[in-house]
Motif scaffolding. Structure first.
Motif, short mmCIF file in Angstrom:
data_model
loop_
_atom_site.label_atom_id
_atom_site.label_comp_id
_atom_site.label_asym_id
_atom_site.label_seq_id
_atom_site.Cartn_x
_atom_site.Cartn_y
_atom_site.Cartn_z
N VAL A 90 12.65 -47.28 -21.82
CA VAL A 90 12.59 -47.64 -20.40
C VAL A 90 11.41 -46.87 -19.82
O VAL A 90 11.40 -45.63 -19.83
CB VAL A 90 13.91 -47.29 -19.67
CG1 VAL A 90 13.79 -47.61 -18.18
CG2 VAL A 90 15.08 -48.05 -20.29
N LEU A 91 10.41 -47.60 -19.31
CA LEU A 91 9.19 -46.99 -18.82
C LEU A 91 9.04 -47.18 -17.31
O LEU A 91 8.91 -48.31 -16.83
CB LEU A 91 7.97 -47.58 -19.53
CG LEU A 91 7.90 -47.31 -21.04
CD1 LEU A 91 6.72 -48.04 -21.66
CD2 LEU A 91 7.83 -45.82 -21.32
N GLY A 92 9.06 -46.09 -16.57
CA GLY A 92 8.88 -46.12 -15.12
C GLY A 92 7.40 -46.03 -14.78
O GLY A 92 6.63 -45.36 -15.48
N MET A 93 7.01 -46.68 -13.69
CA MET A 93 5.60 -46.73 -13.32
C MET A 93 5.11 -45.51 -12.55
O MET A 93 3.93 -45.20 -12.58
CB MET A 93 5.32 -47.99 -12.49
CG MET A 93 5.49 -49.28 -13.26
SD MET A 93 4.25 -49.45 -14.55
CE MET A 93 5.23 -50.21 -15.84
N ASP A 94 6.02 -44.82 -11.84
CA ASP A 94 5.57 -43.65 -11.06
C ASP A 94 6.69 -42.62 -10.96
O ASP A 94 7.81 -42.84 -11.43
CB ASP A 94 5.05 -44.07 -9.69
CG ASP A 94 6.09 -44.72 -8.79
OD1 ASP A 94 7.29 -44.36 -8.87
OD2 ASP A 94 5.71 -45.58 -7.98
N GLY A 95 6.36 -41.51 -10.34
CA GLY A 95 7.32 -40.42 -10.21
C GLY A 95 8.57 -40.78 -9.45
O GLY A 95 9.67 -40.34 -9.81
#
Length: 163
Positions: A90-95
């Motif tokens: 699962v890859l989040g785009m920002d903090g």
């Protein structure tokens, strides 16, 4: 349950209409071009459900189409707790996305949860949200995502992470 025979990747941004559907489309396109699309389960979601059921932002669709990628059939959805069991990565785009993902994943997640650029390019940098800007922001985001997705495809082909 994660897909044991396939690497599974979920790209996550805030509303699932700009960055994550673009990442999903780019990664799918790269996998298809490499002839390995059947080796992957690829999807995207948002941390919020404001746009649930909507197509990606017209500017995301336009920049994808400019590069020969059709994301018009995608529909926004909100991430759910079971995604942390269904997807290996699962890859989040920002903090901000990462804070939500870490809270949701808790300690029971089967998935590896990481910042997109950190995981794909070993650079701790947010993929900026282009929603409130102009077309140039979408162009910049496209190039960041394309470079990261190229790296991600190589990494996933070389390892079993994400399966």
């Amino acid at each position: 349950m994660a897909h044991p025979e396939k690497s599974s990747v979920l790209f996550v941004c805030t509303g699932n209409i700009c960055r994550s559907p673009l990442a999903e489309g780019i990664f799918r396109h790269l996998a298809e071009t490499a002839g390995v699309a059947d080796d992957f389960v690829i999807a995207s979601a948002g941390t919020g459900g404001w746009h649930e059921g909507e197509a990606p932002d017209p500017r995301s669709r336009a920049i994808a189409a400019k590069h020969g990628i059709d994301i018009s059939a995608q529909r926004a959805r909100k991430i759910v707790a079971s995604d942390f069991q269904r997807f290996g990565l699962v890859l989040g785009m920002d903090g901000d996305n990462m804070a939500v993902l870490r809270r949701m994943a808790g300690t029971n997640a089967a998935a590896t949860v990481a910042l997109f650029s950190d995981y794909t390019l070993s650079i701790r940098k947010d993929v900026p949200d282009p929603y409130y800007g102009g077309a140039d922001g979408f162009d910049n985001v496209y190039h960041m995502l394309f470079t990261g997705c190229q790296s991600l495809l190589s990494k996933l082909q070389a390892s079993s992470i994400g399966s």
